[in-house]
Design a protein around this motif. Structure first.
Motif, short mmCIF file in Angstrom:
data_model
loop_
_atom_site.label_atom_id
_atom_site.label_comp_id
_atom_site.label_asym_id
_atom_site.label_seq_id
_atom_site.Cartn_x
_atom_site.Cartn_y
_atom_site.Cartn_z
N ASN A 1 6.14 6.70 -0.97
CA ASN A 1 5.36 6.23 -2.39
C ASN A 1 4.08 5.44 -2.04
N TYR A 2 3.41 5.37 -2.94
CA TYR A 2 1.91 4.99 -2.63
C TYR A 2 1.36 4.23 -3.61
N ALA A 3 0.62 3.01 -3.50
CA ALA A 3 -0.28 2.39 -4.61
C ALA A 3 -1.30 3.47 -4.95
N ASP A 4 -1.66 3.08 -6.22
CA ASP A 4 -2.60 3.89 -6.93
C ASP A 4 -3.82 3.85 -6.00
N SER A 5 -4.32 2.98 -5.45
CA SER A 5 -5.50 2.40 -4.93
C SER A 5 -5.58 3.64 -3.49
N VAL A 6 -4.37 3.98 -3.10
CA VAL A 6 -4.76 4.61 -1.86
C VAL A 6 -3.99 6.37 -1.96
N LYS A 7 -3.54 6.19 -3.23
CA LYS A 7 -2.70 7.50 -3.37
C LYS A 7 -3.79 8.74 -3.20
N GLY A 8 -3.23 9.72 -2.55
CA GLY A 8 -4.31 11.07 -2.35
C GLY A 8 -5.23 10.85 -1.08
N ARG A 9 -5.20 9.67 -0.62
CA ARG A 9 -5.93 9.49 0.67
C ARG A 9 -5.22 9.03 1.97
N PHE A 10 -3.94 8.20 1.85
CA PHE A 10 -3.23 7.96 2.66
C PHE A 10 -1.97 8.64 2.64
N SER B 1 0.83 -1.30 -0.08
CA SER B 1 -0.12 -0.11 -0.09
C SER B 1 0.78 1.17 0.13
N ALA B 2 1.77 1.35 0.78
CA ALA B 2 2.71 2.42 1.05
C ALA B 2 4.04 2.18 1.56
N GLY B 3 5.27 3.02 1.22
CA GLY B 3 6.49 2.91 1.65
C GLY B 3 7.10 4.07 2.04
N ILE B 4 8.10 4.00 2.79
CA ILE B 4 8.83 5.31 3.23
C ILE B 4 10.15 4.87 3.26
N SER B 5 11.04 5.70 2.41
CA SER B 5 12.46 5.31 2.60
C SER B 5 13.05 5.73 4.09
N LYS B 6 14.53 5.28 4.11
CA LYS B 6 15.29 5.83 5.43
C LYS B 6 15.22 7.28 5.19
N GLY B 7 15.33 8.02 4.14
CA GLY B 7 15.35 9.37 4.12
C GLY B 7 13.90 10.07 4.20
N GLY B 8 12.92 9.36 4.10
CA GLY B 8 11.48 10.13 4.23
C GLY B 8 10.80 10.24 2.84
N SER B 9 11.43 9.68 1.93
CA SER B 9 10.62 9.97 0.70
C SER B 9 9.48 8.62 0.58
#
Length: 115
Positions: free
Chosen positions: A58-67, A48-56
């Motif tokens: 990314n989101y799956a299309d199904s949750v982008k803009g909501r999560f 669904s979503a991920g965050i890098s060590k540096g804080g970047s």
């Protein structure tokens, strides 16, 4: 011993919000990529979503803009803010920590979106 503990799940009406937390112990949290996966009833687990060590993030299309995924390295905790929830967001949500050589999973927290 590494432990990941998710919390914050529950029952919410469509259009509502929840914030999930995943607290890590026994690990240098800052050295890991952190991700949220979910598994709906009768479905395969999906990213669904991920965050890098540096804080970047990314989101799956199904949750982008909501999560929104975020991390607090000082608290060894990752969050998933979920807004405008839909019935299809109903699932068990899992956090995963990973680096190139290992991974850790939490036990999951149930999110049910229903009126």
């Amino acid at each position: 011993q590494v432990q990941l503990v998710e919390s914050g799940g529950g029952l919410v009406q469509p259009g509502g919000s929840l914030r999930l937390s995943c607290a890590a112990s026994g690990i240098d949290f800052s050295g890991y990529v952190v991700e949220w996966y979910r598994q709906g009833p009768g479905k395969q687990r999906e990213w669904s979503a991920g965050i890098s060590k540096g804080g970047s993030a990314n989101y799956a299309d199904s949750v982008k803009g909501r999560f929104t995924i975020s991390r607090d390295n000082a608290k060894n905790t990752v969050y998933l803010q979920m807004n405008t929830l839909k019935p299809e967001d109903t699932a068990v949500y899992y956090c995963r920590l990973s680096n190139p050589v290992t991974e850790y999973w939490g036990q999951g927290t149930q999110v049910t979106v229903s009126s």
